[in-house]
Design an enzyme around this catalytic site. Structure first.
Site, PDB file in Angstrom:
ATOM      1  N   HIS A 117       2.217   0.075   4.168  1.00  0.00           N
ATOM      2  CA  HIS A 117       0.758   0.162   4.097  1.00  0.00           C
ATOM      3  C   HIS A 117       0.172  -0.982   3.270  1.00  0.00           C
ATOM      4  O   HIS A 117      -0.763  -0.799   2.503  1.00  0.00           O
ATOM      5  CB  HIS A 117       0.311   1.529   3.565  1.00  0.00           C
ATOM      6  N   CYS A 133      -5.389   4.207  -0.917  1.00  0.00           N
ATOM      7  CA  CYS A 133      -3.985   3.824  -0.732  1.00  0.00           C
ATOM      8  C   CYS A 133      -3.717   2.319  -0.761  1.00  0.00           C
ATOM      9  O   CYS A 133      -2.961   1.830  -1.595  1.00  0.00           O
ATOM     10  CB  CYS A 133      -3.489   4.411   0.590  1.00  0.00           C
TER      11      CYS A 133
END
Length: 191
Positions: A110, A60
Site C-alpha cells: 500500500h 493508511c
C-alpha cells in the site's frame, strides 16, 4: 553486529510487521482477553513492541510512507490515499539493503495508489507543476489489473525490497501474487 566465530560478522535478523486495519488492543499481548493471537504474542515476547507510538497520519498510505521514510506526509508527498510514494524515496529498507541485508516484502505494501485510483475521474486541467520523470507504469505495480495474466515484472528495487510478493485490496477481495497462483498453488488451492 556480532562476530560469527569464523571472522565473519553476522547481522541480526529484522522482521518488521505492519498489520492493516487492526486496533492496537486486538492482540493477546495488547491486553485483549477474547482475541487469540499466539504467534504474534510469541513474536512480541521475543522482540520489541512499540506500545506508545503515534501515527503521522490516521490514513493508511501516508502513515505507511512515513514509516518507510521517517518523514512526515508533508515532506514525502503522500498526504492522502491514492497518491503513490515516489519510487526513488529513501526508505529504511534501502538502508538495510545497503548494509548487506536481503530484503523482502510479502503481503500488503500500500505504498502505491492501488485499485481505488481507477475509480477517480481525471480532470481536463493542465498537468501539474512537476513532470513525470519516472518510467511509465512505475506506480501501477499494485493495480489488480496487472495480475490478471500473471504477476508483473518488478524492478530490482521496489522501495528497497529486492523480493516482492504482494497482497492487494482488502478482505475477501485480495488479489496480486495471491491470485496468480503463487501462494494458492503452494497451499493446494485452485484460483
Amino acid at each position: 553486529m556480532t562476530s560469527a566465530g569464523n571472522g565473519a560478522r553476522s547481522q541480526p535478523n529484522v522482521l518488521f510487521i505492519i498489520t492493516d486495519q487492526q486496533r492496537a488492543d486486538h492482540t493477546g499481548f495488547g491486553g485483549n482477553d477474547v482475541v487469540r493471537t499466539p504467534h504474534l504474542d510469541a513474536l512480541a515476547a521475543r522482540g520489541t513492541v512499540f506500545d506508545n507510538a503515534w501515527v503521522a497520519n490516521p490514513v493508511c498510505m501516508p502513515n505507511r510512507s512515513t514509516i518507510m521514510t521517517g518523514r512526515m506526509p508533508s515532506a514525502h508527498g503522500v498526504v492522502f490515499n491514492d497518491r503513490s510514494l515516489e519510487p526513488g524515496a529513501n526508505t529504511h529498507v534501502r538502508q538495510f539493503r545497503q548494509a548487506g541485508y536481503r530484503t523482502a516484502l510479502i503481503g500488503k505494501s500500500h505504498l502505491q495508489h492501488g485499485m481505488s485510483r481507477n475509480a477517480v475521474f481525471r480532470s481536463n486541467q493542465a498537468s501539474g507543476a512537476v513532470d513525470e520523470y519516472w518510467p511509465a507504469g512505475w506506480d501501477t505495480l499494485e493495480d489488480a489489473e496487472r495480475y490478471l495474466d500473471g504477476a508483473p515484472e518488478f524492478p530490482d528495487s521496489f522501495y528497497g525490497f529486492e523480493h516482492v510478493e504482494l497482497a492487494i485490496d482488502h478482505g475477501a477481495r485480495v488479489s496480486g501474487h495471491h491470485c496468480c497462483g503463487h501462494w494458492t498453488a503452494a497451499a493446494g488451492w485452485k484460483t
